[in-house]
Design an enzyme around this catalytic site. Structure first.
Site, short mmCIF file in Angstrom:
data_model
loop_
_atom_site.label_atom_id
_atom_site.label_comp_id
_atom_site.label_asym_id
_atom_site.label_seq_id
_atom_site.Cartn_x
_atom_site.Cartn_y
_atom_site.Cartn_z
N PRO A 1 0.80 -1.22 0.00
CA PRO A 1 0.00 0.00 0.00
C PRO A 1 0.84 1.28 0.00
O PRO A 1 2.00 1.27 0.42
CB PRO A 1 -0.80 -0.11 1.30
N GLU A 2 0.22 2.37 -0.48
CA GLU A 2 0.88 3.68 -0.51
C GLU A 2 0.23 4.59 0.52
O GLU A 2 -0.54 4.13 1.37
CB GLU A 2 0.78 4.25 -1.93
N HIS B 1 -0.69 -17.51 7.42
CA HIS B 1 0.17 -16.36 7.15
C HIS B 1 0.02 -15.26 8.21
O HIS B 1 0.40 -14.11 7.96
CB HIS B 1 -0.08 -15.77 5.76
N ARG C 1 3.28 -12.34 1.67
CA ARG C 1 4.61 -12.23 1.04
C ARG C 1 5.74 -12.17 2.06
O ARG C 1 6.91 -12.31 1.69
CB ARG C 1 4.64 -10.97 0.16
#
Length: 278
Positions: A2-3, A93, A112
């Site tokens: 995300p930004e 996860h 990830r």
């Protein structure tokens, strides 16, 4: 991803969800997420019996403010937080769990496994990586047009690469750079120092407006992004250029092109954002 808009949305959501909660204990299932201290057990021990005072943002980083500690968290590509009841099954996860005294848990999930957490004494987080040497906040009052021209205007590198550099302006990633450059009608491969005052002004306002609109829409849900309540952002429906390869440009109707600039996939309209001789 995300930004800035997505991290700002997560910050606001977490303030609603966990502010005032008391940490009974912390479970770390993937020690490499913990960058400071370099011992996951020490990290968990240090956080025990602290209370969340609030959550702030610096660039793409979250700052969880505790009574006497600051936890700096970077979500990287797919990290996400969610609040659960302790009896709810733990999803795959899930790498770090903050167990609260009221029977709820803040869980950090990261498919990830690129996210990071750093623990500091209050104020020390700005003196060390990852927050040291970050640039201006584009939605802060200190980010003026004059400041933008001073920081950006003299750089000889491509404007997209300059805007992605967090040492100059923070929080703007691939999506919002493409969107802002399209709004400002500037080709992503123009060198920053080739931009005239009028172009820099257009770009400055495009950055501020695009980020503000994205924050108001809860960010852009691309791939797996959701806020702390599991809700998607809506700004992806307002994208004018990003992700529109070969589709008609909203402004001129011509096909949107995609190329690589600085190792990043870049969407642009050749007609609306023409290459100009340097």
């Amino acid at each position: 991803m995300p930004e800035l808009p997505e991290v700002e949305t997560v910050k606001r959501t977490l303030n609603q969800l966990i502010k005032g909660k008391h940490i009974d204990q912390v479970s770390v299932h993937l020690p490499r997420i913990i960058q400071r201290p370099d011992d996951a057990e020490a990290f968990a021990f240090m956080l025990k019996d602290h209370t969340v005072q609030g959550v702030e943002r610096r660039g793409k980083f979250l700052r969880m403010l505790l009574d006497g500690l600051v936890l700096v968290s970077h979500l990287r590509m797919e990290g996400r937080y969610g609040l659960y009841r302790a009896e709810e099954p733990v999803e795959k996860h899930t790498h770090v769990i903050f167990h609260f005294s009221d029977g709820t848990e803040l869980r950090y999930k990261d498919v990830r496994q690129f996210g990071t957490m750093h623990l500091f004494a209050p104020g020390e987080e700005f003196k060390h990586a990852p927050l040291a040497k970050l640039g201006y906040e584009p939605l802060d009052d200190t980010f003026t047009l004059g400041t933008f021209k001073q920081v950006i205007g003299s750089k000889k590198t491509k404007i997209k690469a300059v805007l992605l550099n967090q040492a100059y302006v923070v929080g703007i990633g691939n999506i919002y750079v493409d969107e802002a450059l399209f709004r400002a009608k500037i080709h992503p491969e123009r060198s920053a120092n080739s931009l005239k005052d009028a172009e820099l002004k257009r770009l400055y306002h495009a950055i501020v407006d695009t980020l503000s609109e994205a924050v108001n829409a809860g960010g852009s849900s691309i791939k797996s992004y959701v806020n702390g309540q599991g809700e998607m952002g809506m700004f992806q429906h307002s994208h004018q250029i990003y992700g529109r390869k070969d589709k008609p440009c909203h402004a001129c109707g011509g096909p949107v092109h995609k190329m690589v600039v600085g190792g990043r996939g870049t969407h642009y309209c050749p007609k609306c954002q023409p290459v100009q001789k340097q």
